[in-house]
Scaffold this active site. Structure first.
Site, mmCIF file in Angstrom:
data_model
loop_
_atom_site.group_PDB
_atom_site.id
_atom_site.type_symbol
_atom_site.label_atom_id
_atom_site.label_comp_id
_atom_site.label_asym_id
_atom_site.label_seq_id
_atom_site.Cartn_x
_atom_site.Cartn_y
_atom_site.Cartn_z
ATOM 1 N N THR A 1 2.674 0.168 -6.736
ATOM 2 C CA THR A 1 3.653 -0.755 -5.580
ATOM 3 C C THR A 1 4.583 -1.271 -6.501
ATOM 4 O O THR A 1 5.693 -1.232 -6.002
ATOM 5 C CB THR A 1 2.542 -1.778 -5.564
ATOM 6 O OG1 THR A 1 1.336 -1.458 -5.032
ATOM 7 C CG2 THR A 1 3.344 -2.794 -4.784
ATOM 8 N N ARG A 2 4.620 -1.103 -7.807
ATOM 9 C CA ARG A 2 5.581 -1.356 -8.818
ATOM 10 C C ARG A 2 6.693 -0.633 -8.747
ATOM 11 O O ARG A 2 7.846 -0.891 -9.210
ATOM 12 C CB ARG A 2 5.388 -2.066 -10.137
ATOM 13 C CG ARG A 2 4.330 -3.311 -10.187
ATOM 14 C CD ARG A 2 4.095 -3.851 -11.485
ATOM 15 N NE ARG A 2 3.496 -5.093 -11.612
ATOM 16 C CZ ARG A 2 2.155 -5.551 -11.633
ATOM 17 N NH1 ARG A 2 1.447 -4.658 -11.703
ATOM 18 N NH2 ARG A 2 1.970 -6.705 -11.569
ATOM 19 N N LEU B 1 0.860 -1.266 -0.271
ATOM 20 C CA LEU B 1 -0.142 0.146 0.101
ATOM 21 C C LEU B 1 0.722 1.267 0.068
ATOM 22 O O LEU B 1 2.060 1.388 0.767
ATOM 23 C CB LEU B 1 -0.846 -0.007 1.036
ATOM 24 C CG LEU B 1 -1.787 -1.315 1.144
ATOM 25 C CD1 LEU B 1 -2.804 -0.961 2.724
ATOM 26 C CD2 LEU B 1 -2.610 -1.421 0.064
ATOM 27 N N HIS C 1 -3.428 4.185 -2.736
ATOM 28 C CA HIS C 1 -4.393 3.304 -1.896
ATOM 29 C C HIS C 1 -5.070 4.089 -0.949
ATOM 30 O O HIS C 1 -6.333 3.865 -0.598
ATOM 31 C CB HIS C 1 -3.682 2.198 -1.545
ATOM 32 C CG HIS C 1 -3.059 1.200 -2.544
ATOM 33 N ND1 HIS C 1 -1.830 0.828 -2.622
ATOM 34 C CD2 HIS C 1 -3.813 0.179 -3.370
ATOM 35 C CE1 HIS C 1 -1.386 0.026 -3.538
ATOM 36 N NE2 HIS C 1 -2.639 -0.317 -4.025
ATOM 37 N N GLY D 1 -8.980 2.856 -8.468
ATOM 38 C CA GLY D 1 -8.003 3.855 -8.775
ATOM 39 C C GLY D 1 -8.042 4.107 -10.249
ATOM 40 O O GLY D 1 -7.917 3.228 -11.193
ATOM 41 N N LYS E 1 -5.652 5.033 -12.175
ATOM 42 C CA LYS E 1 -4.410 4.705 -12.700
ATOM 43 C C LYS E 1 -4.524 3.446 -13.484
ATOM 44 O O LYS E 1 -4.022 3.462 -14.819
ATOM 45 C CB LYS E 1 -3.229 4.538 -11.700
ATOM 46 C CG LYS E 1 -1.799 4.212 -12.595
ATOM 47 C CD LYS E 1 -0.632 4.165 -11.360
ATOM 48 C CE LYS E 1 -0.331 2.775 -11.024
ATOM 49 N NZ LYS E 1 -0.101 2.076 -11.982
#
Ligand code: PAF
Length: 279
Positions: free
Chosen positions: A186-187, A33, A37, A147, A149
């Site tokens: 997260t990546r 997270l 998030h 999200g 994104k």
């Protein structure tokens, strides 16, 4: 904050709240997270009485050569962040809870899953729809937040909810960006310090392309120029300018435009987008 690792626990929490007449907002996640998030969690809190967040790295949405085995697992930190946001329950199921006895799903992603990310990730959206439908079945939220994104994912989920007439409102959360403009993901943890610096060029190119679109410049020339700039630093998977509702070419009826892209920086895949009204 209740941490529920099996279906019975979360079902109990949810049915207790429903019996009290409370509404439930749900934020599905795969953990790792970040502020993006948490902004969805805040949006969830503003839209319902109780907030449930799930943390489940869903195997069925990863391709064979993707990062399922290495996907960041930060449960302790995630729980601390969610507790600080005063989330009511976190659902942390095992694979067996989500897919008991080789559970298979009849639900498939619809037409909006075609193209864009599906080209390099065939079956990805079927996996997303499968897990989200299953989570909806267990949690039965009134509202769920996704999200922006993952814009194609958002539309695919909306399409699923509409097709199946599920009584769930799907809300979209704005993209949260680092100060540099890099969309939080997260990546991003996979990026080196130098790569992080390079990555911010992606958003700059998207903004330039948006300006070109708003100035009614020739679209194919504008896209070509943006790709030429991007390709100095990234391996481009796609860079497309589409109608934001249909994910097809812009027409005279287009009211909202989506600039969508996926690129590789080294071995890290980044996606980003800008959605805006036709000028
Ligand atoms: O966007 C994600 O993190 C995942 O695709 C989701 C929606 C949690 C389903 O696994």
């Amino acid at each position: 904050m209740q941490v529920c690792s099996n279906n019975q626990q979360i079902l109990h929490a949810v049915s207790t709240w429903k019996a009290q007449g409370k509404t439930i907002a749900f934020v599905p996640t795969m953990g790792g997270l970040h502020a993006g998030h948490l902004s969805l969690v805040h949006q969830a809190k503003a839209n319902a009485d109780k907030v449930v967040v799930s943390i489940f790295v869903n195997p069925t949405q990863f391709g064979k050569n993707e990062d399922f085995d290495h996907y960041p697992k930060t449960l302790e930190q995630d729980l601390t962040k969610l507790e600080a946001c005063q989330v009511d329950a976190v659902f942390t199921p095992s694979k067996e809870q989500i897919y008991p006895n080789g559970y298979t799903s009849h639900v498939k992603a619809g037409s909006l899953a075609q193209g864009l990310c599906s080209k390099s990730r065939p079956g990805h959206f079927d996996g997303v729809v499968q897990v989200v439908h299953r989570l909806f079945e267990i949690i039965t939220p009134n509202v769920a937040i996704f999200g922006q994104k993952d814009y194609q994912q958002l539309l695919v989920i909306r399409q699923m909810v509409e097709t199946l007439s599920l009584p769930i409102s799907i809300l979209s959360g704005d993209i949260v960006r680092e100060q540099s403009g890099l969309a939080m993901s997260t990546r991003n943890q996979y990026l080196s310090v130098d790569e992080k610096e390079t990555a911010l060029k992606l958003y700059q190119v998207l903004i330039q392309l948006k300006q070109a679109v708003l100035k009614n410049q020739d679209l194919s020339v504008a896209i070509h120029n943006s790709k030429a700039t991007l390709s100095q630093d990234f391996k481009i998977e796609y860079l497309s300018v589409f109608d934001a509702n249909t994910l097809k070419s812009i027409t005279d009826n287009t009211s909202k435009i989506a600039i969508l892209c996926a690129v590789f920086l080294g071995s890290t895949r980044l996606i980003d987008n800008i959605i805006f009204n036709q000028g």
